[in-house]
Design a protein around this motif. Structure first.
Motif, short mmCIF file in Angstrom:
data_model
loop_
_atom_site.label_atom_id
_atom_site.label_comp_id
_atom_site.label_asym_id
_atom_site.label_seq_id
_atom_site.Cartn_x
_atom_site.Cartn_y
_atom_site.Cartn_z
N ALA A 151 0.86 -1.18 0.00
CA ALA A 151 0.00 0.00 0.00
C ALA A 151 0.90 1.22 0.00
O ALA A 151 1.74 1.38 0.90
N ALA A 152 0.76 2.05 -1.03
CA ALA A 152 1.59 3.26 -1.17
C ALA A 152 3.08 2.92 -1.11
O ALA A 152 3.88 3.63 -0.52
N GLY A 153 3.45 1.79 -1.73
CA GLY A 153 4.85 1.43 -1.85
C GLY A 153 5.45 0.72 -0.66
O GLY A 153 6.64 0.39 -0.67
N HIS A 154 4.66 0.44 0.38
CA HIS A 154 5.20 -0.16 1.60
C HIS A 154 4.42 -1.42 1.96
O HIS A 154 3.21 -1.50 1.75
N ALA A 155 5.15 -2.41 2.51
CA ALA A 155 4.52 -3.64 2.99
C ALA A 155 5.33 -4.19 4.14
O ALA A 155 6.55 -4.02 4.19
N GLU A 156 4.67 -4.82 5.08
CA GLU A 156 5.36 -5.52 6.15
C GLU A 156 4.51 -6.71 6.56
O GLU A 156 3.28 -6.70 6.44
N GLY A 157 5.19 -7.75 7.01
CA GLY A 157 4.46 -8.96 7.37
C GLY A 157 5.37 -9.98 8.02
O GLY A 157 6.52 -9.69 8.40
N GLU A 158 4.85 -11.18 8.14
CA GLU A 158 5.57 -12.30 8.73
C GLU A 158 5.46 -13.48 7.78
O GLU A 158 4.40 -13.73 7.21
N VAL A 159 6.56 -14.19 7.59
CA VAL A 159 6.57 -15.32 6.68
C VAL A 159 6.91 -16.59 7.47
O VAL A 159 7.86 -16.61 8.24
N LEU A 160 6.10 -17.62 7.29
CA LEU A 160 6.30 -18.92 7.93
C LEU A 160 7.09 -19.79 6.96
O LEU A 160 6.66 -20.01 5.82
N LEU A 161 8.25 -20.30 7.42
CA LEU A 161 9.15 -21.00 6.50
C LEU A 161 9.91 -22.11 7.20
O LEU A 161 9.89 -22.25 8.42
N THR A 162 10.62 -22.91 6.39
CA THR A 162 11.37 -24.05 6.91
C THR A 162 12.45 -24.46 5.91
O THR A 162 12.53 -23.91 4.81
#
Length: 320
Positions: free
Chosen positions: A115-126
């Motif tokens: 949104a308006a060039g910005h994103a943040e989050g959490e990624v579940l990985l292994t």
């Protein structure tokens, strides 16, 4: 991602994030800046800053999930935030496997929404090992919300390019894509997240199969691991880790006998693609470096230090 992705300007054809110019150069049109901020356990009970190369995390054998918190920003060709960048981008990693991405506790599949060039989050990985990076790319995929009819499955040529819907329209990443427009291909990778390389025993697996099937791996050969050649065959060689007497053994399928390799040679580098061959774990298309044994002030350092007909192995000159 809804943005103009191709145009002619000043004699150059611009395509997505980077285009070829008529003189063979590369025209820069921005990138995605990706930063991993924290590494957490799956319960989010403990979070820490990303590890450094001096203090790497142990390799993830695929038997536990981890959570990385991250941010992503769309940057223009001048290095400024591009506030016109909106939509979704695909999240992947190398090496490792992404299960899903969450934003504000909401599952986003393997996508992150800007949104308006910005994103943040959490990624579940292994399944992370060695130097690992998070990869974010705008492939033009905007997944449909529940109850929506995807643009790429509605039987209509929405973008007027003669072809319609997935898989015919090249702008459709998947059948549930909400846009037939191609992505900008803007891409970004995170800083290196340091994990240790897996040992031979880790790659072999402590159960029926390897945790890294069909994965290209580099195997740990530095202390305390001591990887040595135990047999040379017409199609490859067998190796053992002297520090892992139970599970640290494997066959490397080389398609022919490796030139100059001898039993008891020490490997200072070993890598390849892991596969299961009739129930046996092996490394195919191996890459390797043969080192020299020189423990405790050996009598020879290299082969040329030995008399003719001898070679330098196991800490001294040995007969051929």
């Amino acid at each position: 991602m809804k943005r103009t992705t191709g145009y002619l300007a000043a004699g150059a054809l611009i395509l997505g994030g980077g285009g070829c110019t008529v003189d063979g150069g590369i025209q820069n049109h921005g990138h995605l800046r990706v930063v991993v901020t924290e590494i957490c356990d799956v319960a989010m009970a403990s979070c820490n800053p990303p590890p450094t190369a001096d203090a790497p995390l142990p390799p993830n054998l695929g038997d536990v999930d981890e959570v990385w918190r991250f941010t992503a920003e769309a940057m223009d060709d001048a290095g400024n935030l591009d506030a016109n960048f909106n939509g979704a981008a695909r999240v992947s990693m190398n090496p490792g496997a992404v299960h899903l991405v969450l934003q504000g506790g909401v599952e986003q599949g393997r996508n992150i929404r800007f949104a308006a060039g910005h994103a943040e989050g959490e990624v579940l990985l292994t399944e992370m090992f060695g130097p690992t990076r998070l990869w974010v790319e705008d492939i033009g995929y905007l997944p449909a919300e529940p109850g929506q009819t995807p643009t790429c499955s509605n039987g209509v040529d929405d973008d007027g390019d003669v072809v319609n819907d997935f898989p015919n329209d090249p702008g459709c990443a998947y059948a549930d894509d909400m846009t037939e427009e191609p992505g900008t291909l803007l891409t970004g990778v995170s800083q290196v997240i340091a994990y240790e390389l897996p040992t031979l025993a880790d790659v072999q697996g402590y159960s029926a199969t390897t945790p890294y099937k069909a994965v290209a791996v580099r195997i740990k050969t530095t202390a305390p691991s001591q990887v040595v050649v135990t047999r040379v065959s017409p199609n490859g060689f067998f190796v053992s880790d002297l520090n892992e007497p139970e599970y640290g053994h494997m066959y490397a399928y080389n398609f022919n006998a490796p030139a100059g390799m001898r039993v008891c040679d020490r490997l200072t580098m070993l890598g390849g693609t892991v596969s299961e061959f009739f129930g046996f774990t092996e490394v195919t298309f191996p890459s390797y470096d043969v080192g020299l044994w020189n423990p405790g002030g050996a009598t020879c350092a290299i082969d040329v230090d030995c008399p003719s007909g001898d070679y330098c192995r196991l800490g001294g000159c040995q007969p051929c």
